[in-house]
Design a protein around this motif. Sequence first.
Motif, short mmCIF file in Angstrom:
data_model
loop_
_atom_site.label_atom_id
_atom_site.label_comp_id
_atom_site.label_asym_id
_atom_site.label_seq_id
_atom_site.Cartn_x
_atom_site.Cartn_y
_atom_site.Cartn_z
N SER A 190 75.85 55.82 70.39
CA SER A 190 75.87 57.05 71.18
C SER A 190 75.72 56.70 72.65
O SER A 190 74.84 55.93 73.02
N GLY A 192 76.86 58.29 76.91
CA GLY A 192 77.42 59.38 77.69
C GLY A 192 78.45 58.95 78.72
O GLY A 192 79.64 59.06 78.52
N HIS A 369 71.07 64.80 71.36
CA HIS A 369 71.73 64.43 72.61
C HIS A 369 72.71 65.52 73.00
O HIS A 369 73.18 66.29 72.17
N THR A 372 77.23 63.45 75.00
CA THR A 372 77.51 62.08 74.57
C THR A 372 78.70 62.04 73.62
O THR A 372 79.11 63.05 73.06
N THR A 374 79.06 60.43 70.13
CA THR A 374 78.24 59.84 69.08
C THR A 374 79.14 59.45 67.92
O THR A 374 79.96 60.26 67.47
#
Length: 382
Positions: A190, A192, A369, A372, A374
Amino acid sequence: MKIAQVTLKNLTTDLDQLPQLNEIKPHLILVFGYTAHFADAQLQASLATHFPDVQRVGCTTAGEISPAGVVNQSTVVTALHFDAVTFNVAAAELTSMEKSFDAGANLARQLLAPDLKAVLLLGQGVNINGSDLIAGMVSELGDRMPITGGLAGDDGAFTKTYTLSNAGISTSQVVAVGFKGERLMFSHGSFGGWKPFGPTRKVTRCVGNILYELDGEPALAVYKRYLGEYAKDLPGAGLLFPFEMLSDARESLGQIRTILGIDEAEGSLILAGVINPEGYLRLMHAHTNDLVDGAEVAAKASMEGMTEIAGQGLGLLVSCVGRKLVMGGRVDEEVEAVQEILGEQTVLCGFYSNGEICPGYQLDACSLHNQTMTITYLAEKQ
């Protein structure tokens, strides 16, 4: 492991594609699709008719992911046949956001077993505290259990989302799959790619995932001031400018929070997960190239140590709707980047979400989160 997949554009004409998935004798069906499809009784009825003895799990999206890239207003149905892996499916009612922890604990108790290896978790994308949902699961399963997944989307409307299990299609259920078996290969990544900007702001009043004050001012007023002309498009514009969470020492916690709603009367912001009441927040923004680079980091992390794979592998991608809005017409690029790293033997499926569930980058404990990419990689050893 064998995988088959179809994409349904029009339920009236395309549901006759479903029987071809039975060629691999599936054990699990993953369904990620358009809210209007989930609201149509035809979808649930057809899935039950064609796969009466198969577990069916899924949710609505803000865009569907397949090997062809990103599609919209469709439903991607992925069938999985396992040679050695077994699993259980659990569902729990979530009657209000305040009950998120209890719903997570309920799911976990249904899945708890000595040989449980990993969990896929799907929740509704509105009227939920994703952090508390995960905390409820961790309270029963422990913080070393891999838990991945996401919160359902509804094309960025933040009004009504759906989840799917064999119990039916629901706006108030959370669903989880618990995987078992020595040959299970389950990994995740994961990341961003967002960049912070502007000064840090002290959280001076919050309750759970509702932010009331920053530096002693109403949080909504502060946020609108930074957004400028974008403020008129709230809450949707909040997807373009999430918050980075910082500790009380102003150090990054490796987590981002998206704004899911606003309360004009209270002057507050409703975030997708809990906020550190002693910490600081800082706004973030991103460019497409940064987000594609972040997707590559997530893909590489998900493939660390993956060897001796038997047959196909599944790449389950859960990416934030905010990333999709930033990338616009270039959104396929992050999916293409992931496919290149995961390889041709990996079949992609997944969705754009209202929140992503995964242990953080270089973190052990599972958490919620936002913003992001993932990735959950699922396969069987030889």
